[in-house]
Enzyme design. Structure first.
Site, short mmCIF file in Angstrom:
data_model
loop_
_atom_site.label_atom_id
_atom_site.label_comp_id
_atom_site.label_asym_id
_atom_site.label_seq_id
_atom_site.Cartn_x
_atom_site.Cartn_y
_atom_site.Cartn_z
N SER A 92 0.85 -1.19 0.00
CA SER A 92 0.00 0.00 0.00
C SER A 92 0.89 1.25 0.00
O SER A 92 1.68 1.43 -0.91
CB SER A 92 -0.95 -0.05 1.20
N LYS A 144 -22.63 16.53 8.50
CA LYS A 144 -21.57 16.79 9.47
C LYS A 144 -21.29 15.59 10.37
O LYS A 144 -20.15 15.39 10.81
CB LYS A 144 -21.93 18.02 10.32
#
Length: 263
Positions: A92, A144
């Site tokens: 990765s 949010k």
């Protein structure tokens, strides 16, 4: 001493940067702010080559990009070739760092690849309800509180998260294709998150050969090549001070990251 005497020719030199551990936006792992002075110092004085010793299971894509970008910029500005040497794992983000090199070498047992993006966490909505705990969240903006682990999963939030992961994956793919242009083997999908071991990574074009730091550099620069090593150093405060508890937690997370690859 010879390098300070004008009429005496010094042998070839290799600056070795060690990149060990998880890549994160904290000083506990590999991050651009902490590594910047290490990398800048390694390129100073025009060594004949810079070698990256990599042992990383990955981590933050942004920090991976910043660190690799700094290495590439200095390599191109100073005309210094960069070689990567993978130890246990360059997966990765760790492979992102390896791709900053002009050539990548691995051990026969090295784990390479995992070109993908992952998001993992826990959900606690049933747990807090069981103990009579009420979650109170007030926001301005409907998104949010998205992906709040104390609330049941929202399909819209999951779809949005998948979009973010796909965007990051495309960014990663584009980077690998640009750095390994003409080297990636045809007929193989390199971007599924799969890993390859040693020679298979070479066969698939993710690495250039099997080899170790000293032997490869001696083969390229001669037996008189010398090595100077550079790595992150943590202050006494970081090692023994108030950050110790956080370091324990970060250490567990890093251990878990390596454990994904059986290490």
């Amino acid at each position: 001493m010879k390098r300070w005497i004008p009429f005496m020719k010094s042998g070839p030199r290799v600056a070795v940067i060690r990149l060990q551990g998880q890549i994160s936006n904290s000083s506990r792992g590999l991050d651009d702010v902490s590594l910047a002075p290490v990398i800048e110092k390694a390129f100073r004085g025009k060594p004949d080559a810079v070698a990256l010793q990599i042992n990383s299971p990955g981590g933050s894509p942004v920090q991976s990009s910043l660190i690799a970008g700094r290495i590439r910029r200095l390599s191109e500005e100073k005309g210094i070739p960069v070689f990567a040497f993978v130890e246990d794992v360059a997966a990765s983000g760790g492979y992102w760092l390896a791709c900053a090199a002009d050539e990548i070498f691995v051990d026969r047992g090295s784990i390479v690849g995992s070109i993908g993006v992952i998001s993992a966490g826990f959900g606690f909505s049933d747990l807090i309800g069981k103990y009579g705990v009420e979650r109170r969240v007030h926001t301005a903006g409907k998104s949010k509180s998205q992906l709040d682990p104390f609330k049941p999963e929202n399909p819209e939030d999951i779809e949005r998260l998948r979009g973010w992961l796909d965007d990051l994956h495309v960014y990663f793919i584009d980077y690998v294709k640009s750095r390994r242009a003409g080297k990636l083997a045809d007929g193989t999908d390199h971007f599924t998150g799969e890993i390859w071991i040693g020679q298979r990574a070479v066969d698939n074009g993710l690495a250039d050969g099997i080899g170790h730091l000293v032997s490869v550099m001696k083969d390229r620069l001669g037996d008189k090549v010398t090595f100077r090593r550079y790595e992150q150093r943590r202050s006494l405060f970081q090692r023994f001070g108030a950050q110790a508890a956080q370091d324990v937690i970060a250490g567990v997370e890093e251990r878990a990251s390596f454990a994904r690859f059986g290490l």
